[in-house]
Scaffold this active site. Structure first.
Site, PDB file in Angstrom:
ATOM      1  N   GLN A   1       0.823  -1.212   0.000  1.00  0.00           N
ATOM      2  CA  GLN A   1       0.000   0.000   0.000  1.00  0.00           C
ATOM      3  C   GLN A   1       0.855   1.260   0.000  1.00  0.00           C
ATOM      4  OE1 GLN A   1       1.214  -1.220   2.666  1.00  0.00           O
ATOM      5  NE2 GLN A   1       0.302  -0.563   4.574  1.00  0.00           N
TER       6      GLN A   1
ATOM      7  N   SER B   1      -7.742   0.647   7.064  1.00  0.00           N
ATOM      8  CA  SER B   1      -7.455   2.002   6.556  1.00  0.00           C
ATOM      9  C   SER B   1      -7.041   2.935   7.691  1.00  0.00           C
ATOM     10  CB  SER B   1      -8.687   2.592   5.843  1.00  0.00           C
ATOM     11  OG  SER B   1      -9.185   1.707   4.890  1.00  0.00           O
TER      12      SER B   1
ATOM     13  N   GLY C   1      -7.441   2.946   2.236  1.00  0.00           N
ATOM     14  CA  GLY C   1      -7.203   1.601   1.684  1.00  0.00           C
ATOM     15  C   GLY C   1      -8.451   0.847   1.267  1.00  0.00           C
ATOM     16  N   GLU C   2      -9.551   1.096   1.952  1.00  0.00           N
ATOM     17  CA  GLU C   2     -10.768   0.323   1.676  1.00  0.00           C
ATOM     18  C   GLU C   2     -11.858   1.145   0.978  1.00  0.00           C
ATOM     19  OE1 GLU C   2     -10.701  -0.271   5.903  1.00  0.00           O
ATOM     20  OE2 GLU C   2     -11.061  -2.396   5.639  1.00  0.00           O
TER      21      GLU C   2
END
Ligand SMILES: Cc1cc2nc3c(=O)[nH]c(=O)nc-3n(C[C@H](O)[C@H](O)[C@H](O)COP(=O)(O)OP(=O)(O)OC[C@H]3O[C@@H](n4cnc5c(N)ncnc54)[C@H](O)[C@@H]3O)c2cc1C
Lengths: 791, 288
Positions: free
Chosen positions: A492, A532, A734-735
């Site tokens: 990430q 996240s 992130g999500e």
């Protein structure tokens, strides 16, 4: 100069593409032994007898370990983040096809693999239960006779299991007055939506090496997203102080949730203790499938609306298919559970969220942490309602979307949630208004067997709260710095961003800051790399640790220049007096000033901890349930082939409110990646079980999106509503783009054909079946392209 | 996966044949290895001895045409070589179009035509096309050399007429009539680069508005590529129109007996046969 808001390239990019990056998969140790597992072939049963003698006689086999061996060791053989329900190896009982039953330790992995076939296990089969609703019924075969709450996380303390039931958690939310709400409703909608189990499939499998030093001190190298938890949980298993356990994590080849908490680490540690040599276990891709899945769900949703377009009451009943072990399911059941009614201002909400054991592969965290399963339901129903009532579905959302200062169903006041902005971005980027108007007046146009249409959906997630991130920032005598944190860079780009935050505070170029990889002997505790949360939590810790370094520098420089620290600034690797920039000293000179020699280090540290109010166990109400909320939305244009049922996504637009994009390129990548991952979930990914056995547990039969599946047009749009507590205003990302892809596509399908599919995924066969069942229903709004051309 | 298998790399075709001559099923050829490695991993096949064609590749990697326009392709020719071949483009363009959608370039760079056919997997794209084109293959052993028509070659899942002692050395594709137009439709239900759920190869010639030649082969839905002779017979000598095409599609729906698997139920696959037979014929009619 500023490192903030710059799209720095991944610091590890070059090393990755040239094959130089270190992964546990490639690590070797002198004398290292290899492990392969024998797994249960039945879904539920008692182990009557295991004969390992033939396997142990194979040359090269060192030892075969079973649950019987664990019984004679002085260890706690069960582990788990919410309940300690998962044995290091099956003890007396197996609970799913794939449950590890025996471990062969051999000189090489091929020998171990072969020897597995020579172990003989005799089972007494028990009645299994596979369906989540059946498993939740009283009288269903009980999968866990005892449930041991783990007590490792504060947010899970209040969740108590039901004894003698497969329902390991029942989370409740009660907001307003349900009965009154439905009485006031003019219309009531009831629908049931389902999602199947699916898998994460990171490129790198689960892999770990354990080695006990001669004095018994344990070292573990693992591809895991939660090194701090691995240390504490394996310490519990081994009955060791945490200080006698060292967990190191290099780069990960992807995680997506499947590498959270303890997966194979307790097992390799126990095996290393037994054989007193380094042992390595690398799962095969086929084993990754049955190690952890995404929760399949059944969501029964009942919604009351008034004629003026308001949702007045919503009743949610969600069943999470947890498989054989709870893993982090209880947290998903609660933390995602409380968002089940959607990001709307609804006065009366009632949620029951159940985590249920079944005899299938265990389910756990999967990018989105349960939220996509919920958004699938509530955003599908939003369009069902709008269509039935003749409303524009986007307007229907606008009317009740949670905006600044509104109260969420949990009782928390909403702060920094740019949902309204996201809706407007979706509207303009996909051209919703024009599409909808066009459809209202002219219907949908069919080109041969193909129909195009658009769809939108939004979702909202609460970040994991409470949680903790610790960081240390050290400035060296030459003016370079290191950041010590347990955030795992799993692809990430966290190394890049964490370094960027420290560089920004210290006024250093990004290249001068090194980020040390998780090593529990060195890097402080961090809850997990997931949810996240890292940019916010760890970002804050690093920010504050770097501030501490900065303050120490200013203290010394202020004395030197005889000014107040407030008059100083860091710029171009120098401390300057703001009013008189000709007065400056380099960071090296500051160190020399402090330590009276050109050596030493200036250290800052911070443990960033969230504030939190535990929800009331009966009502789920709390004024402070999540430190931040982050919304995302998706708009699509699809083309569906009405003769085959196949959906082609032509445009995929993801919008996320990230607070502040510290590294915009990384943010775009996260939005893009999450949306493409969901594309597979929406269209064809699904674990198929036959009597509990996952029959497509391999990459030849379980397909993920490839280049040929990418939409013709993809777009990622960043919205920035800064969060008052975020580092530079940042939230997580992130999500974000995973939430709304599934319902956006289903809603577009609905616009195209009038067909509503309530079960994921939207495979061609499922869509065609639905189309055939609904023939003629929508003919009035669909017109043939040819006709139009003629007329 | 079995632990100990022998790996040999013969230097000549003769040595390859020698290595296979015992006729033992534990001995197999590896060409690209893309299919073999999968069935080994899944435990479907555990070899005792693998015979690599690596060192004889030079000799078995060719695409040639004679003056009549017949094509000869050596078994070690990769799918990528075929895809980029001007000769194949000229004489069998349908193959080129199909190859663009076989797996991905990484696979096509190593997978060989010999392996593709010998594998006997119904879920591959080339067999139905080659079958429809009337191709045959050359099988050689230390004792014999024979030609096998592709229509007689496939027997069932992973079963072909090849004896364990034989190597498939060459594929022969006869010159196609210039007036014949052909196409291949690949249909997938999972990801777009997946093995086909259904493949339909079709070649058609229309003279004076009348079908003077038709070949229709479906694959992937059944355990071997299947020529739909009954449907073909309905069309021979007729004038092809929408109504006849619909009849043909329905006939195909009736006679094809698909196997249910992860890529579709029997019902769905029958539907797809119907839809794609219709589409293929409509497309060819439009081009004719
Ligand atoms: C991920 C993936 C996706 C794929 N997708 C597709 C697709 O979409 N469409 C498609 O058509 N195909 C697809 N394939 C299949 C691919 O085309 C075949 O795997 C390939 O053609 C086999 O060739 P090979 O040279 O690798 O064969 P190998 O694996 O080397 O051999 C296959 C079999 O043939 C035997 N064999 C090989 N050469 C000879 C010979 N000369 N004589 C006798 N026996 C021989 C071997 O012993 C073995 O049993 C895919 C494969 C993979 C791995």
């Amino acid at each position: 100069m500023s490192a903030l808001g710059k799209s720095y390239k991944r610091i590890e990019g070059m090393s990755k593409v040239t094959g130089q990056t270190e992964y546990v998969m490639n690590m070797e140790m002198p004398g290292m032994l290899h492990v392969k597992l024998l797994r249960s072939t039945i879904p539920h049963g008692l182990i009557k007898h295991i004969d390992v003698s033939a396997a142990e006689q194979i040359p090269g086999v060192i030892r075969v370990v079973t649950g019987e061996d664990l019984k004679s060791m002085d260890i706690n053989p069960y582990y788990g983040p919410a309940f300690r329900d998962q044995p290091v190896l099956a003890i007396d009982k197996v609970r799913y096809v794939g449950d590890p039953v025996a471990a062969v330790i051999a000189e090489d992995s091929k020998i171990a693999e072969d020897a597995v076939n020579y172990i003989d296990v005799e089972y007494k089969e028990l009645e299994p239960v596979f369906d989540v609703l059946e498993a939740a019924q009283p009288g269903a075969p009980v999968i866990h006779e005892v449930i041991r709450p783990a007590g490792s996380f504060a947010d899970l303390k209040n969740l108590l299991p039901k004894e003698n039931s497969n329902i390991c958690i029942h989370y409740k939310l009660r907001h307003g007055d349900m009965k009154k709400g439905f009485e006031q409703a003019d219309h009531i909608f009831e629908d049931t939506f389902t999602t199947p189990a699916a898998v994460h499939l990171p490129m790198e499998q689960h892999v770990a090496i354990a080695y006990a030093e001669p004095d018994g001190r344990m070292n573990i190298w693992t591809a895991n997203q939660s090194p701090s938890f691995v240390r504490s949980e394996v310490a519990h298993v081994l009955k060791m102080p945490e200080s006698r356990l060292r967990v190191r994590v290099p780069y990960l080849g992807g995680g997506f949730g499947t590498k959270l908490y303890v997966k194979i680490e307790a097992l390799v540690a126990v095996l290393a203790l037994i054989v007193k040599k380094p042992v390595k276990l690398a799962l095969t891709m086929d084993e990754v499938f049955i190690t952890l899945t995404k929760h399949g769900t059944v969501f029964k949703m009942k919604t009351g609306i008034t004629n003026d377009g308001r949702i007045i009451a919503r009743h949610c009943e969600v069943y999470w298919d947890g498989g054989a072990y709870a893993d982090i399911g209880p947290r998903i059941t609660q933390k995602s559970g409380f968002t089940a009614a959607g990001p709307y201002d609804i006065p009366n909400v009632h949620i029951d969220s159940y985590n249920v054991y079944t005899n299938k592969a265990p389910a756990g965290a999967f990018r989105g942490f349960g939220v996509p399963q919920l958004v699938w339901a509530y955003e599908s129903q939003m369009d069902i309602i709008a269509e039935k009532m003749g409303w524009d579905p986007l307007n229907f959302r606008r009317k009740q979307v949670l905006t600044e200062g509104k109260i969420h169903a949990t009782g928390q006041k909403i702060v920094s949630v740019g949902l309204d902005k996201i809706i407007e971005e979706l509207n303009t980027s996909i051209g919703w208004e024009e599409f909808f108007k066009q459809k209202q007046s002219n219907g949908i146009v069919k080109h041969g067997s193909k129909i195009r249409a658009k769809g939108v959906a939004i979702g909202l997630k609460a970040v994991l709260t409470p949680s903790i991130s610790g960081a240390i920032v050290t400035l060296f005598a030459d003016g370079s710095a290191s950041v010590y944190c347990s955030t795992v860079d799993m692809g990430q780009g966290s190394d890049t961003i964490m370094g960027q935050i420290a560089a920004e505070v210290l006024g250093l170029p990004r290249e001068k800051v090194h980020v040390v990889h998780p090593d529990t002997d060195v890097t402080p505790y961090d809850t997990i790399t997931a949810a996240s949360r890292s940019t916010f939590y760890m970002g804050n810790a690093i920010y504050k640790a770097a501030e501490e370094v900065k303050n120490k520098i200013f203290e010394s420089a202020a004395e030197f220049f005889d000014v107040k620290p407030e008059h100083l600034a860091l710029q171009d690797e120098k401390v300057i007096v703001v009013e008189k920039p000709e007065l400056s000293m380099t960071l090296g000179e500051v160190v020399k000033e402090i330590f009276h020699m050109p050596a030493g280090s200036i250290i800052g540290q911070n443990v960033y901890e969230s504030h939190y109010q535990s929800p009331d166990p009966e009502t789920g109400q709390s004024e402070d349930i999540a430190i931040f909320w982050f919304p995302g939305g998706t708009a699509v244009e699809i083309e569906v082939d009405t003769e085959t049922g196949k959906i082609d996504v032509l445009q995929l637009i993801s919008v996320g409110d990230v607070g502040k994009a510290i590294n915009p390129f990384n943010v775009h990548q996260q939005l893009y990646g999450a949306s493409i991952m969901q594309l597979g979930q929406a269209l064809f990914e699904e674990c198929i079980f036959d009597y509990g056995q996952m029959i497509n547990a391999n990459m030849a039969d379980y397909k993920v999106p490839t280049f040929k599946d990418l939409p013709a047009k993809t777009e990622t749009i960043i919205v920035e509503v800064p969060h008052p507590e975020g580092p530079f205003g940042a939230k997580g990302v992130g999500e974000t783009a995973s939430f709304a892809v599934q319902p956006a596509i289903a809603n577009a399908l609905y616009q195209a054909t009038g067909v509503r599919v309530k079960d994921m995924p939207l495979t061609p066969e499922r869509v065609l079946q639905a189309l055939k069942q609904t023939t003629n229903r929508s003919e009035s709004t669909i017109r043939d392209f040819k006709e139009k051309a003629k007329g | 996966m079995a632990l100990d298998f022998e790996w040999i790399e013969p230097e000549s075709l003769e040595e390859v044949k020698q290595a296979l001559s015992s006729g033992d099923i534990g001995t197999r050829i590896v060409s690209g290895g893309t299919a073999l490695s999968l069935i080994m991993k899944q435990g479907i096949y555990s070899p005792e001895r693998l015979v690599s064609l690596k060192r004889v590749k030079q000799q078995l990697n060719y695409i040639k045409a004679d003056e009549l326009g017949n094509l000869y392709i050596g078994c070690m020719t990769t799918l990528r070589d075929m895809e980029l071949s001007p000769l194949v483009q000229k004489l069998a363009p349908v193959i080129i179009d199909a190859l663009h959608h076989v797996a991905n370039p990484r696979i096509r760079y190593v997978a060989s035509i010999g392996g593709n056919l010998s594998h006997g997997d119904a879920h591959l794209d080339l067999p139905p096309i080659l079958l429809a084109m009337g191709a045959k293959i050359k099988a050689e052993s230390t004792t014999e050399e024979r030609w096998i028509e592709l229509k007689d070659f496939f027997h069932g899942y992973y079963e072909t007429s090849l004896e364990p002692s034989e190597i498939l050395t060459e594929v022969f594709i006869p010159k196609q009539d210039n007036r014949l137009i052909g196409t291949y439709m690949k249909y997938t239900t999972l990801s777009n680069d997946d093995w086909p759920t259904l493949g339909v190869a079709a070649f058609l010639r229309i003279e004076d508005g009348i079908v003077s030649e038709i070949r229709l082969v479906v694959s992937a839905v059944t355990d071997v590529p299947t020529q739909l002779t009954e449907v073909e017979e309905m069309l021979w000598g007729k004038s092809l129109d929408e109504e006849l095409i619909e009849k043909a599609a329905l006939r195909a729906y009736d006679i094809v007996e698909p196997l249910e698997d992860l890529r579709g139920s029997v019902w769905y696959k029958k539907e797809m046969v119907k839809v794609h037979i219709r589409r293929v014929l409509n497309q060819l009619l439009l081009e004719a």
